[in-house]
Design a protein around this motif. Sequence first.
Motif, PDB file in Angstrom:
ATOM      1  N   GLU A 294       0.814  -1.224   0.000  1.00  0.00           N
ATOM      2  CA  GLU A 294       0.000   0.000   0.000  1.00  0.00           C
ATOM      3  C   GLU A 294       0.843   1.268   0.000  1.00  0.00           C
ATOM      4  OE1 GLU A 294      -3.921  -0.130   0.930  1.00  0.00           O
ATOM      5  OE2 GLU A 294      -3.064  -1.446  -0.611  1.00  0.00           O
ATOM      6  N   LYS A 295       2.143   1.086   0.185  1.00  0.00           N
ATOM      7  CA  LYS A 295       2.967   2.279   0.459  1.00  0.00           C
ATOM      8  C   LYS A 295       3.918   2.608  -0.680  1.00  0.00           C
ATOM      9  CE  LYS A 295       3.077   1.389   5.396  1.00  0.00           C
ATOM     10  NZ  LYS A 295       3.858   0.656   6.389  1.00  0.00           N
TER      11      LYS A 295
ATOM     12  N   VAL B  44      12.381   5.691   2.998  1.00  0.00           N
ATOM     13  CA  VAL B  44      11.190   6.328   3.591  1.00  0.00           C
ATOM     14  C   VAL B  44       9.939   5.711   2.966  1.00  0.00           C
ATOM     15  CG1 VAL B  44       9.941   8.508   3.914  1.00  0.00           C
ATOM     16  CG2 VAL B  44      12.453   8.510   3.826  1.00  0.00           C
ATOM     17  N   PHE B  45       8.965   5.362   3.786  1.00  0.00           N
ATOM     18  CA  PHE B  45       7.680   4.836   3.306  1.00  0.00           C
ATOM     19  C   PHE B  45       6.581   5.848   3.603  1.00  0.00           C
ATOM     20  CE2 PHE B  45      10.302   1.148   4.126  1.00  0.00           C
ATOM     21  CZ  PHE B  45      10.049   0.336   3.031  1.00  0.00           C
TER      22      PHE B  45
ATOM     23  N   TRP C 248       3.132   9.059  -7.377  1.00  0.00           N
ATOM     24  CA  TRP C 248       4.396   9.721  -7.046  1.00  0.00           C
ATOM     25  C   TRP C 248       5.583   9.073  -7.738  1.00  0.00           C
ATOM     26  CZ3 TRP C 248       4.571  14.370  -5.197  1.00  0.00           C
ATOM     27  CH2 TRP C 248       3.516  14.842  -4.415  1.00  0.00           C
ATOM     28  N   HIS C 249       5.360   8.082  -8.544  1.00  0.00           N
ATOM     29  CA  HIS C 249       6.489   7.340  -9.122  1.00  0.00           C
ATOM     30  C   HIS C 249       7.440   8.269  -9.879  1.00  0.00           C
ATOM     31  CE1 HIS C 249       8.594   4.527 -11.839  1.00  0.00           C
ATOM     32  NE2 HIS C 249       8.624   3.834 -10.721  1.00  0.00           N
TER      33      HIS C 249
ATOM     34  N   GLN D 266       9.028   6.517   8.342  1.00  0.00           N
ATOM     35  CA  GLN D 266       7.662   6.556   7.812  1.00  0.00           C
ATOM     36  C   GLN D 266       7.125   7.961   7.964  1.00  0.00           C
ATOM     37  OE1 GLN D 266       5.524   3.589   7.379  1.00  0.00           O
ATOM     38  NE2 GLN D 266       6.832   1.990   8.235  1.00  0.00           N
ATOM     39  N   GLY D 267       6.334   8.402   6.995  1.00  0.00           N
ATOM     40  CA  GLY D 267       5.806   9.757   7.125  1.00  0.00           C
ATOM     41  C   GLY D 267       4.634   9.998   6.210  1.00  0.00           C
ATOM     42  N   THR D 268       4.271  11.281   6.079  1.00  0.00           N
ATOM     43  CA  THR D 268       3.183  11.646   5.176  1.00  0.00           C
ATOM     44  C   THR D 268       3.624  12.802   4.296  1.00  0.00           C
ATOM     45  OG1 THR D 268       2.326  13.045   6.906  1.00  0.00           O
ATOM     46  CG2 THR D 268       1.188  10.954   6.561  1.00  0.00           C
TER      47      THR D 268
END
Length: 404
Positions: free
Chosen positions: A360-361, A372-373, A380-381, A398-400
């Motif tokens: 999912e990430k 970073v996930f 976003w690729h 991990q972040g947003t």
Amino acid sequence: MNKAESERLSSLFSQKGMQPTIHPDEADLVILNTCVVRQHAEERVVNKLHSLRTFKKANPQMLLAVTGCWVDANPAQMSKSFPYVDYFFKPGEAPPWQNIEDWRRAIPEKPGVTAYVPIIQGCNNFCAYCIVPYRRGREKSRPLAEIVSEVQALVERGTREVTLLGQNVNSYGQDLPDKPDLAQLLTALQATEGLWRIRFLTNHPKDMSLHLIETVANLPKVCPAFNIPIQAGSDTVLQNMRRGYRADDYRRLVAEIRAKIKGVALSNDIIVGFPDETAAQFQETVDLLRELKLDAVHVAAYSPRSGTIAAREMPDDISAAEKKRRLHIIEQLQEEIGGQINATLQDNIVEVLVEGREGEKWYGRTRTDKIVFFRDTADWHGKLVSIRIERTSPWSLQGTCEIA
Ligand code: SAH
Ligand code: SF4
């Protein structure tokens, strides 16, 4: 390096109209690309060859070729021992049936967002434990202009980050007539429009010049992340390994890099259980790592490689259990250090180049090479994204998405 060479082989065959398959029973041609840097890797090669032999028996039309560092200086002898292998060819070389110009020009039609570009083959150092110079030969650099145009072609096809590769990448160019150096190559690549990031590995501490460090500091596309293996923290062990520097030289180098390049990330390789390494000498490695607090450490148990100086002259006298114990000590220490370093990034905003998706990430790397996930529904690729870090571990972040 093997990954880069496998990619080059696969693009060469794609250009000839061939299709990849993961099922050997469907294949007309199977190429086994091998690594023998440690005994375990060599055992895997032999096991794999045995299983491929079964496919070859079932389908005698299938061609089987072997490349990589398992191929030694005497392919004729190897053919005698493994008669079911159709071709042996040395690592980094073109397959023997192949036109050399096609081979040099083979680059993937659809390369990844990040791509590996070999720039120098082989090694002149002969560290006592290492088989690389015996299998990949002496240092041989590719001409600067050839590398620049290959990177240009990759960028035109969508690559945004390149990692320049060599067993000893920072001695690039010394064997070429006009003796360009890595700093010159990086400066030339900085001008490539559409290229966003440049990395390079692996560096030898003795070839890490002040000029190179200053050049990296001044080139915005070159990422502030270096892999510079020290291998051991004890001067006696370093001397036995024939590494050509002392632990204090390495300390000075790290200090110099940190002073010149703000926020630089450093990674390291360590071998534990080299012949004669006493408990006290091993402790010097532990103390050095605790002192320097590097971002990542790749640790390996010493594995004698036939033909090397250490295998000829120094009995492998540290037991497997003791090597394992030392390996775990380094791993645990690095987990603690890596965890602390990554925790300082909590709530920071970092720039991530997105390489792909895992479940999912989305995932990608920071300029300092930290993975970073993040979750997001947009595509976003291949893009640069600002991520606010919400959770950290010793291995990843991990972040947003932080939309400006
Ligand atoms: N050129 C790089 C290393 C290339 S080999 C350098 O000078 O450091 C990649 C890694 O494999 C090395 O850093 C080393 O840690 C490991 N390695 C090489 N030979 C090994 C051996 N005989 N036993 C265990 N690890 C080995
Ligand atoms: Fe092996 Fe690296 Fe030493 Fe060369 S410099 S011999 S590749 S460990």
